[in-house]
Design a protein around this motif. Structure first.
Motif, PDB file in Angstrom:
ATOM      1  N   HIS A 118     -13.293  -1.003  25.109  1.00  0.00           N
ATOM      2  CA  HIS A 118     -14.573  -0.860  23.885  1.00  0.00           C
ATOM      3  C   HIS A 118     -13.970   0.581  22.917  1.00  0.00           C
ATOM      4  N   ARG A 119     -13.658   1.479  23.706  1.00  0.00           N
ATOM      5  CA  ARG A 119     -13.103   2.827  23.291  1.00  0.00           C
ATOM      6  C   ARG A 119     -11.723   2.466  22.366  1.00  0.00           C
ATOM      7  N   LYS A 120     -11.095   1.671  22.975  1.00  0.00           N
ATOM      8  CA  LYS A 120      -9.818   0.996  21.942  1.00  0.00           C
ATOM      9  C   LYS A 120     -10.071   0.510  20.742  1.00  0.00           C
ATOM     10  N   ARG A 121     -11.090  -0.324  20.687  1.00  0.00           N
ATOM     11  CA  ARG A 121     -11.583  -0.786  19.845  1.00  0.00           C
ATOM     12  C   ARG A 121     -12.129   0.044  18.615  1.00  0.00           C
ATOM     13  N   ILE A 122     -12.854   0.957  19.054  1.00  0.00           N
ATOM     14  CA  ILE A 122     -13.516   1.998  18.216  1.00  0.00           C
ATOM     15  C   ILE A 122     -12.347   2.878  17.492  1.00  0.00           C
ATOM     16  N   LEU A 123     -11.688   3.231  18.186  1.00  0.00           N
ATOM     17  CA  LEU A 123     -10.556   4.121  17.725  1.00  0.00           C
ATOM     18  C   LEU A 123      -9.645   3.211  16.812  1.00  0.00           C
ATOM     19  N   ALA A 124      -9.433   1.946  17.199  1.00  0.00           N
ATOM     20  CA  ALA A 124      -8.398   1.366  16.021  1.00  0.00           C
ATOM     21  C   ALA A 124      -9.211   0.987  14.892  1.00  0.00           C
ATOM     22  N   ASP A 125     -10.643   0.709  14.871  1.00  0.00           N
ATOM     23  CA  ASP A 125     -11.598   0.576  13.600  1.00  0.00           C
ATOM     24  C   ASP A 125     -11.421   1.779  12.934  1.00  0.00           C
ATOM     25  N   LEU A 126     -11.621   3.016  13.534  1.00  0.00           N
ATOM     26  CA  LEU A 126     -11.406   4.366  12.973  1.00  0.00           C
ATOM     27  C   LEU A 126     -10.311   4.493  12.264  1.00  0.00           C
ATOM     28  N   ARG A 127      -9.088   4.257  12.806  1.00  0.00           N
ATOM     29  CA  ARG A 127      -7.689   4.378  12.407  1.00  0.00           C
ATOM     30  C   ARG A 127      -7.791   3.606  11.047  1.00  0.00           C
ATOM     31  N   ASP A 128      -8.091   2.220  11.129  1.00  0.00           N
ATOM     32  CA  ASP A 128      -8.222   1.565  10.076  1.00  0.00           C
ATOM     33  C   ASP A 128      -9.058   2.065   8.783  1.00  0.00           C
ATOM     34  N   ALA A 184       0.835  -1.189  -0.107  1.00  0.00           N
ATOM     35  CA  ALA A 184      -0.008   0.090   0.096  1.00  0.00           C
ATOM     36  C   ALA A 184       0.724   1.205  -0.001  1.00  0.00           C
ATOM     37  N   PRO A 185       0.332   2.391  -0.608  1.00  0.00           N
ATOM     38  CA  PRO A 185       1.102   3.446  -0.499  1.00  0.00           C
ATOM     39  C   PRO A 185       1.539   3.895   0.817  1.00  0.00           C
ATOM     40  N   ILE A 186       2.571   4.743   0.968  1.00  0.00           N
ATOM     41  CA  ILE A 186       2.859   5.048   2.439  1.00  0.00           C
ATOM     42  C   ILE A 186       2.250   6.604   2.539  1.00  0.00           C
ATOM     43  N   THR A 196      -7.769   3.244   5.066  1.00  0.00           N
ATOM     44  CA  THR A 196      -8.075   2.441   3.698  1.00  0.00           C
ATOM     45  C   THR A 196      -8.930   3.692   3.027  1.00  0.00           C
ATOM     46  N   GLU A 197      -9.586   4.506   3.269  1.00  0.00           N
ATOM     47  CA  GLU A 197     -10.076   5.561   2.521  1.00  0.00           C
ATOM     48  C   GLU A 197      -9.222   6.459   2.097  1.00  0.00           C
ATOM     49  N   ALA A 198      -8.348   6.832   2.800  1.00  0.00           N
ATOM     50  CA  ALA A 198      -7.261   7.813   2.404  1.00  0.00           C
ATOM     51  C   ALA A 198      -6.228   7.265   1.361  1.00  0.00           C
ATOM     52  N   GLU A 199      -6.351   6.116   1.006  1.00  0.00           N
ATOM     53  CA  GLU A 199      -5.482   5.534  -0.147  1.00  0.00           C
ATOM     54  C   GLU A 199      -6.011   5.942  -1.379  1.00  0.00           C
ATOM     55  N   THR A 200      -7.527   6.147  -1.420  1.00  0.00           N
ATOM     56  CA  THR A 200      -8.076   6.625  -2.780  1.00  0.00           C
ATOM     57  C   THR A 200      -8.513   7.999  -2.745  1.00  0.00           C
ATOM     58  N   THR A 201      -8.619   8.648  -1.754  1.00  0.00           N
ATOM     59  CA  THR A 201      -9.208  10.063  -1.408  1.00  0.00           C
ATOM     60  C   THR A 201      -8.011  10.786  -0.523  1.00  0.00           C
ATOM     61  N   SER A 202      -8.244  12.117  -0.424  1.00  0.00           N
ATOM     62  CA  SER A 202      -7.626  12.815   0.625  1.00  0.00           C
ATOM     63  C   SER A 202      -8.012  12.732   2.139  1.00  0.00           C
ATOM     64  N   LEU A 203      -7.030  13.040   2.806  1.00  0.00           N
ATOM     65  CA  LEU A 203      -7.291  12.765   4.317  1.00  0.00           C
ATOM     66  C   LEU A 203      -8.452  13.858   4.825  1.00  0.00           C
ATOM     67  N   LYS A 204      -8.359  14.866   4.283  1.00  0.00           N
ATOM     68  CA  LYS A 204      -9.423  16.082   4.403  1.00  0.00           C
ATOM     69  C   LYS A 204     -10.753  15.652   4.044  1.00  0.00           C
ATOM     70  N   HIS A 257      -0.396  12.792   7.101  1.00  0.00           N
ATOM     71  CA  HIS A 257      -1.488  11.918   7.311  1.00  0.00           C
ATOM     72  C   HIS A 257      -1.701  11.531   8.834  1.00  0.00           C
ATOM     73  N   ALA A 258      -0.512  10.985   9.292  1.00  0.00           N
ATOM     74  CA  ALA A 258      -0.609  10.273  10.613  1.00  0.00           C
ATOM     75  C   ALA A 258      -0.787  11.484  11.687  1.00  0.00           C
ATOM     76  N   VAL A 259      -0.222  12.611  11.562  1.00  0.00           N
ATOM     77  CA  VAL A 259      -0.563  13.690  12.485  1.00  0.00           C
ATOM     78  C   VAL A 259      -2.052  14.036  12.432  1.00  0.00           C
ATOM     79  N   GLY A 260      -2.645  14.376  11.076  1.00  0.00           N
ATOM     80  CA  GLY A 260      -4.216  14.761  11.135  1.00  0.00           C
ATOM     81  C   GLY A 260      -4.843  13.778  11.661  1.00  0.00           C
ATOM     82  N   ARG A 261      -4.831  12.578  11.071  1.00  0.00           N
ATOM     83  CA  ARG A 261      -5.481  11.297  11.663  1.00  0.00           C
ATOM     84  C   ARG A 261      -5.679  11.175  13.158  1.00  0.00           C
ATOM     85  N   GLU A 262      -4.484  11.070  14.019  1.00  0.00           N
ATOM     86  CA  GLU A 262      -4.116  11.003  15.196  1.00  0.00           C
ATOM     87  C   GLU A 262      -4.947  12.391  15.889  1.00  0.00           C
ATOM     88  N   TRP A 263      -4.834  13.626  15.511  1.00  0.00           N
ATOM     89  CA  TRP A 263      -5.536  14.649  15.822  1.00  0.00           C
ATOM     90  C   TRP A 263      -6.994  14.606  16.127  1.00  0.00           C
TER      91      TRP A 263
END
Length: 178
Positions: free
Chosen positions: A42-52, A12-14, A56-64, A19-25
């Motif tokens: 449960h909160r950690k699971r939610i955050l891990a799912d959101l991170r994934d 996958a593209p790096i 995944t979506e940022a590979e095809t479109t912008s983070l914004k 991207h990492a700073v914007g996502r984590e913020w």
């Protein structure tokens, strides 16, 4: 076909640091709104799912665009909170309250110390005083000028104030209701 070209086609593209700073913020905003409302695992699971999902979506479109599609962090967190137990302690609120009390205590304590130092520098001599059970001394003579504090109260007074602020800010008594 070389090994390098195979690696670029299959991996996958790096996404990069921006991207990492914007996502984590964004995830920090969601996490702060989930704190105290959703159990930690449960909160950690939610955050891990959101991170994934964001990655995944940022590979095809912008983070914004991805974050705009998810909406504001507090609104997204509220959608996860519906039906959850709201009687949990808010640990981040307790930490913020404790840090605030320590900052205010330090501000007043050092203002008091430097006020004593200013008086001693004008008058001279040695003076002893108390600030919330802490023995404070200021001196000025031919050898120099200085301030100091001593006793165990210099540690337990701010620690007690911080503990009380943490307990009240986090509403820690909710732990014992379960």
């Amino acid at each position: 076909m070389t090994l390098e070209s195979q690696r670029t086609k299959t991996s996958a593209p790096i996404l990069g640091l921006r991207h990492a700073v914007g996502r984590e913020w964004y995830l920090l905003g969601v996490d702060l709104n989930l704190d105290g409302r959703v159990p930690g695992r449960h909160r950690k699971r939610i955050l891990a799912d959101l991170r994934d999902c964001i990655d995944t979506e940022a590979e095809t479109t912008s983070l914004k665009a991805v974050l705009a599609g998810l909406g504001k962090p507090d609104v997204l967190a509220k959608s996860y909170v519906e039906g959850a137990d709201h009687s949990r302690p808010l640990w981040s609120g307790g930490l913020i309250a404790a840090a605030g009390v320590l900052a205010i205590y330090s501000l007043f304590f050092f203002t008091y110390l430097f006020g004593m130092l200013a008086v001693v520098s004008q008058v001279g001599g040695e003076f002893h005083s108390h600030f919330l059970f802490v023995n404070v001394m200021a001196f000025s003579d031919d050898t120099g000028i200085g301030i100091g504090w001593f006793d165990a109260a210099a540690l337990w007074v701010p620690a007690t104030l911080a503990f009380l602020a943490f307990a009240l800010g986090s509403r820690s008594w909710r732990v014992f209701r379960r």
